[in-house]
Design a protein around this motif. Structure first.
Motif, short mmCIF file in Angstrom:
data_model
loop_
_atom_site.label_atom_id
_atom_site.label_comp_id
_atom_site.label_asym_id
_atom_site.label_seq_id
_atom_site.Cartn_x
_atom_site.Cartn_y
_atom_site.Cartn_z
N ASP A 186 -0.75 -4.55 4.88
CA ASP A 186 -0.01 -5.65 4.26
C ASP A 186 0.50 -6.63 5.31
O ASP A 186 0.97 -6.22 6.38
CB ASP A 186 1.19 -5.09 3.47
N ARG A 213 0.82 -1.21 0.00
CA ARG A 213 0.00 0.00 0.00
C ARG A 213 0.86 1.26 0.00
O ARG A 213 0.46 2.28 -0.56
CB ARG A 213 -0.96 -0.01 1.18
N GLN A 218 -9.03 -7.08 -1.34
CA GLN A 218 -7.86 -6.28 -1.71
C GLN A 218 -8.11 -5.54 -3.02
O GLN A 218 -7.84 -4.35 -3.15
CB GLN A 218 -6.64 -7.20 -1.86
N TYR A 271 -8.10 -1.47 -3.64
CA TYR A 271 -7.14 -0.81 -4.53
C TYR A 271 -7.86 -0.02 -5.62
O TYR A 271 -7.45 1.08 -5.99
CB TYR A 271 -6.20 -1.84 -5.14
N MET A 286 -3.76 -11.27 -3.29
CA MET A 286 -4.70 -10.33 -3.89
C MET A 286 -6.08 -10.96 -3.85
O MET A 286 -6.48 -11.71 -4.74
CB MET A 286 -4.30 -9.99 -5.33
#
Length: 245
Positions: A71, A46, A90, A94, A86
Protein backbone atom coordinates in the motif's frame (compact mmCIF):
# COMPACT_ATOMS: atom_id res chain seq x y z
CA UNK A 1 -6.42 19.69 35.65
CA UNK A 2 -7.89 16.54 34.18
CA UNK A 3 -10.33 15.10 34.75
CA UNK A 4 -12.25 18.18 35.89
CA UNK A 5 -14.08 18.12 39.17
CA UNK A 6 -17.82 17.66 38.64
CA UNK A 7 -18.47 20.43 41.14
CA UNK A 8 -16.48 23.03 39.17
CA UNK A 9 -19.54 23.94 37.07
CA UNK A 10 -23.15 24.20 38.00
CA UNK A 11 -25.66 22.23 35.96
CA UNK A 12 -26.87 25.41 34.24
CA UNK A 13 -23.33 26.53 33.32
CA UNK A 14 -22.52 23.05 32.06
CA UNK A 15 -25.59 23.02 29.79
CA UNK A 16 -24.68 26.48 28.44
CA UNK A 17 -21.09 25.39 27.72
CA UNK A 18 -22.23 22.28 25.88
CA UNK A 19 -24.68 24.32 23.80
CA UNK A 20 -21.98 26.80 22.76
CA UNK A 21 -19.50 24.02 21.94
CA UNK A 22 -22.12 22.09 20.01
CA UNK A 23 -22.92 25.07 17.82
CA UNK A 24 -19.27 25.84 17.03
CA UNK A 25 -18.37 22.19 16.40
CA UNK A 26 -21.33 21.69 14.09
CA UNK A 27 -20.45 24.87 12.18
CA UNK A 28 -16.81 23.75 11.78
CA UNK A 29 -17.91 20.29 10.62
CA UNK A 30 -20.35 21.76 8.08
CA UNK A 31 -17.61 24.04 6.70
CA UNK A 32 -15.23 21.08 6.38
CA UNK A 33 -17.85 18.99 4.57
CA UNK A 34 -18.68 21.88 2.22
CA UNK A 35 -15.00 22.28 1.35
CA UNK A 36 -13.84 18.65 1.12
CA UNK A 37 -16.99 16.54 1.25
CA UNK A 38 -17.66 13.67 3.60
CA UNK A 39 -14.96 11.11 4.31
CA UNK A 40 -14.37 9.33 0.98
CA UNK A 41 -14.76 5.61 0.55
CA UNK A 42 -11.54 3.64 0.35
CA UNK A 43 -10.51 0.06 -0.17
CA UNK A 44 -9.06 -2.05 2.61
CA UNK A 45 -5.32 -2.09 3.06
CA UNK A 46 -3.66 -5.46 2.61
CA UNK A 47 -3.38 -5.86 6.40
CA UNK A 48 -7.08 -5.08 6.86
CA UNK A 49 -8.02 -7.42 4.01
CA UNK A 50 -6.05 -10.27 5.58
CA UNK A 51 -7.60 -9.66 9.01
CA UNK A 52 -11.11 -9.56 7.56
CA UNK A 53 -10.58 -12.86 5.74
CA UNK A 54 -9.20 -14.41 8.92
CA UNK A 55 -12.34 -13.39 10.80
CA UNK A 56 -14.85 -14.37 8.10
CA UNK A 57 -13.27 -17.73 7.26
CA UNK A 58 -12.15 -18.63 10.81
CA UNK A 59 -8.53 -18.98 9.66
CA UNK A 60 -6.50 -17.24 12.39
CA UNK A 61 -3.17 -18.16 10.75
CA UNK A 62 -4.10 -17.16 7.19
CA UNK A 63 -1.12 -15.53 5.46
CA UNK A 64 -2.02 -13.80 2.19
CA UNK A 65 -0.63 -10.33 2.91
CA UNK A 66 2.48 -10.77 0.77
CA UNK A 67 0.35 -11.73 -2.24
CA UNK A 68 -0.96 -8.15 -2.40
CA UNK A 69 0.91 -5.08 -3.67
CA UNK A 70 2.32 -2.86 -0.97
CA UNK A 71 0.00 0.00 0.00
CA UNK A 72 1.18 3.50 -0.79
CA UNK A 73 1.61 5.98 2.04
CA UNK A 74 0.91 9.67 2.53
CA UNK A 75 2.58 11.40 5.45
CA UNK A 76 3.60 7.98 6.83
CA UNK A 77 -0.02 6.77 6.85
CA UNK A 78 -1.25 3.96 4.60
CA UNK A 79 -4.99 4.48 5.20
CA UNK A 80 -5.44 7.70 3.22
CA UNK A 81 -8.17 7.26 0.61
CA UNK A 82 -6.36 9.41 -1.96
CA UNK A 83 -3.48 6.95 -2.26
CA UNK A 84 -5.46 3.72 -1.87
CA UNK A 85 -6.23 3.35 -5.55
CA UNK A 86 -7.69 0.23 -7.15
CA UNK A 87 -5.99 -0.60 -10.42
CA UNK A 88 -6.46 -3.71 -12.54
CA UNK A 89 -3.32 -5.16 -10.98
CA UNK A 90 -4.67 -4.45 -7.49
CA UNK A 91 -8.01 -6.07 -8.32
CA UNK A 92 -6.37 -9.19 -9.76
CA UNK A 93 -4.15 -9.54 -6.69
CA UNK A 94 -7.04 -9.16 -4.24
CA UNK A 95 -9.14 -11.71 -6.15
CA UNK A 96 -6.24 -14.19 -6.23
CA UNK A 97 -5.64 -13.72 -2.49
CA UNK A 98 -9.34 -14.30 -1.80
CA UNK A 99 -9.28 -17.48 -3.91
CA UNK A 100 -6.28 -18.80 -2.01
CA UNK A 101 -7.99 -18.07 1.31
CA UNK A 102 -11.12 -19.92 0.17
CA UNK A 103 -9.04 -22.92 -0.92
CA UNK A 104 -7.66 -23.13 2.60
CA UNK A 105 -11.10 -22.76 4.19
CA UNK A 106 -12.91 -25.34 2.03
CA UNK A 107 -12.30 -29.09 2.36
CA UNK A 108 -10.23 -30.49 -0.50
CA UNK A 109 -11.97 -33.87 -0.57
CA UNK A 110 -14.76 -36.02 0.78
CA UNK A 111 -12.63 -37.57 3.53
CA UNK A 112 -10.96 -35.59 6.32
CA UNK A 113 -7.18 -35.39 6.24
CA UNK A 114 -5.34 -38.11 8.11
CA UNK A 115 -3.46 -36.71 11.07
CA UNK A 116 0.28 -37.26 10.87
CA UNK A 117 3.00 -36.61 13.41
CA UNK A 118 6.70 -36.29 12.68
CA UNK A 119 9.42 -36.13 15.32
CA UNK A 120 12.70 -34.62 14.20
CA UNK A 121 15.78 -35.12 16.39
CA UNK A 122 18.41 -32.40 16.55
CA UNK A 123 20.50 -34.03 13.82
CA UNK A 124 17.63 -33.67 11.36
CA UNK A 125 16.93 -29.99 12.03
CA UNK A 126 19.65 -28.65 9.72
CA UNK A 127 20.77 -30.08 6.41
CA UNK A 128 24.38 -29.14 7.14
CA UNK A 129 26.74 -29.42 10.11
CA UNK A 130 27.35 -25.68 10.35
CA UNK A 131 25.82 -22.36 9.37
CA UNK A 132 26.82 -18.74 8.86
CA UNK A 133 28.87 -17.43 11.75
CA UNK A 134 31.14 -20.44 12.21
CA UNK A 135 31.33 -22.90 15.08
CA UNK A 136 30.43 -20.22 17.65
CA UNK A 137 27.06 -19.75 15.93
CA UNK A 138 25.92 -23.38 15.77
CA UNK A 139 27.10 -26.81 16.85
CA UNK A 140 25.74 -30.10 18.14
CA UNK A 141 26.04 -30.98 21.81
CA UNK A 142 25.40 -33.82 24.24
CA UNK A 143 25.49 -33.60 28.03
CA UNK A 144 26.23 -29.87 27.58
CA UNK A 145 29.46 -30.61 25.68
CA UNK A 146 30.10 -29.95 22.01
CA UNK A 147 30.04 -32.98 19.69
CA UNK A 148 32.21 -32.21 16.61
CA UNK A 149 30.03 -33.59 13.82
CA UNK A 150 31.01 -33.07 10.19
CA UNK A 151 28.80 -33.01 7.14
CA UNK A 152 29.89 -36.58 6.39
CA UNK A 153 28.91 -37.68 9.90
CA UNK A 154 25.43 -36.23 9.45
CA UNK A 155 25.05 -37.86 6.03
CA UNK A 156 25.93 -41.30 7.46
CA UNK A 157 23.57 -40.86 10.41
CA UNK A 158 20.71 -39.96 8.09
CA UNK A 159 21.46 -42.72 5.61
CA UNK A 160 21.47 -45.31 8.41
CA UNK A 161 18.62 -43.55 10.25
CA UNK A 162 20.78 -43.61 13.37
CA UNK A 163 20.10 -40.57 15.54
CA UNK A 164 20.90 -40.00 19.20
CA UNK A 165 17.77 -38.62 20.95
CA UNK A 166 20.02 -37.04 23.61
CA UNK A 167 21.79 -34.88 21.03
CA UNK A 168 20.99 -31.16 21.06
CA UNK A 169 21.38 -28.44 18.44
CA UNK A 170 22.99 -25.36 20.02
CA UNK A 171 22.23 -22.11 18.17
CA UNK A 172 23.56 -18.68 19.08
CA UNK A 173 22.93 -15.29 17.57
CA UNK A 174 25.80 -13.86 15.54
CA UNK A 175 26.47 -11.17 12.95
CA UNK A 176 25.23 -13.60 10.29
CA UNK A 177 21.77 -13.98 11.84
CA UNK A 178 19.28 -15.27 10.68
CA UNK A 179 20.14 -18.87 9.88
CA UNK A 180 18.42 -21.23 7.51
CA UNK A 181 17.37 -24.55 8.99
CA UNK A 182 15.59 -26.71 6.46
CA UNK A 183 14.43 -29.81 8.36
CA UNK A 184 15.59 -33.03 6.77
CA UNK A 185 12.99 -35.44 5.31
CA UNK A 186 9.78 -33.59 6.20
CA UNK A 187 7.98 -31.63 3.48
CA UNK A 188 4.46 -30.26 3.65
CA UNK A 189 2.41 -32.17 1.09
CA UNK A 190 -0.25 -29.50 0.73
CA UNK A 191 -0.98 -25.93 1.76
CA UNK A 192 -2.61 -25.47 5.13
CA UNK A 193 -2.00 -24.97 8.84
CA UNK A 194 0.64 -27.10 10.54
CA UNK A 195 1.40 -27.19 14.25
CA UNK A 196 5.09 -27.16 15.11
CA UNK A 197 6.49 -27.57 18.61
CA UNK A 198 10.09 -27.07 19.71
CA UNK A 199 11.76 -28.41 22.81
CA UNK A 200 14.42 -25.90 23.80
CA UNK A 201 16.34 -24.38 26.69
CA UNK A 202 18.29 -21.15 27.16
CA UNK A 203 22.04 -21.62 27.60
CA UNK A 204 25.35 -19.77 27.67
CA UNK A 205 28.31 -20.84 25.55
CA UNK A 206 31.71 -21.00 27.24
CA UNK A 207 35.09 -20.72 25.53
CA UNK A 208 35.50 -24.50 25.33
CA UNK A 209 32.07 -24.76 23.61
CA UNK A 210 30.47 -26.24 26.71
CA UNK A 211 26.98 -25.12 27.69
CA UNK A 212 25.75 -23.64 30.95
CA UNK A 213 22.24 -22.47 31.92
CA UNK A 214 21.54 -18.91 30.79
CA UNK A 215 21.12 -16.14 33.33
CA UNK A 216 18.02 -14.93 31.49
CA UNK A 217 16.02 -16.44 28.67
CA UNK A 218 15.70 -14.45 25.44
CA UNK A 219 12.56 -14.74 23.29
CA UNK A 220 13.08 -16.12 19.79
CA UNK A 221 10.58 -16.10 16.95
CA UNK A 222 10.31 -18.77 14.27
CA UNK A 223 8.87 -18.24 10.81
CA UNK A 224 8.45 -20.73 8.01
CA UNK A 225 9.04 -19.53 4.45
CA UNK A 226 10.21 -20.77 1.09
CA UNK A 227 13.81 -21.86 0.90
CA UNK A 228 16.11 -18.89 0.52
CA UNK A 229 19.73 -18.01 0.91
CA UNK A 230 22.00 -15.27 2.16
CA UNK A 231 21.30 -13.16 -0.91
CA UNK A 232 17.59 -12.77 -0.08
CA UNK A 233 17.69 -12.79 3.72
CA UNK A 234 17.56 -9.04 4.25
CA UNK A 235 13.79 -8.96 4.56
CA UNK A 236 14.02 -11.61 7.27
CA UNK A 237 16.89 -10.01 9.15
CA UNK A 238 15.14 -6.66 9.57
CA UNK A 239 12.32 -8.30 11.54
CA UNK A 240 14.69 -8.86 14.47
CA UNK A 241 14.53 -12.09 16.47
CA UNK A 242 13.51 -14.24 13.51
CA UNK A 243 14.69 -17.75 12.77
CA UNK A 244 14.24 -18.87 9.16
CA UNK A 245 13.14 -22.53 9.06
Amino acid sequence: EMPPDRKDLSQADRALLLKKLSQSLQAADAAQVALHGRGPLRRLTRDEFEQNLRDMLALPHLDIRDLLPQDREQQHCNKVAEVLDMSRIQLDAYLEAADQALRQAVASGMQPRTREQHHLPATRMFQTAETFGGREAMFYAKDSQMVPLSGGDLARMRKENRHDPEMELAIFRSASWPYYGYPDVFKAREAGAYRIRFSARAVRQLRDFSLRPAWDSIPMNFRARKQSGADVSGDVRVTGETFDI
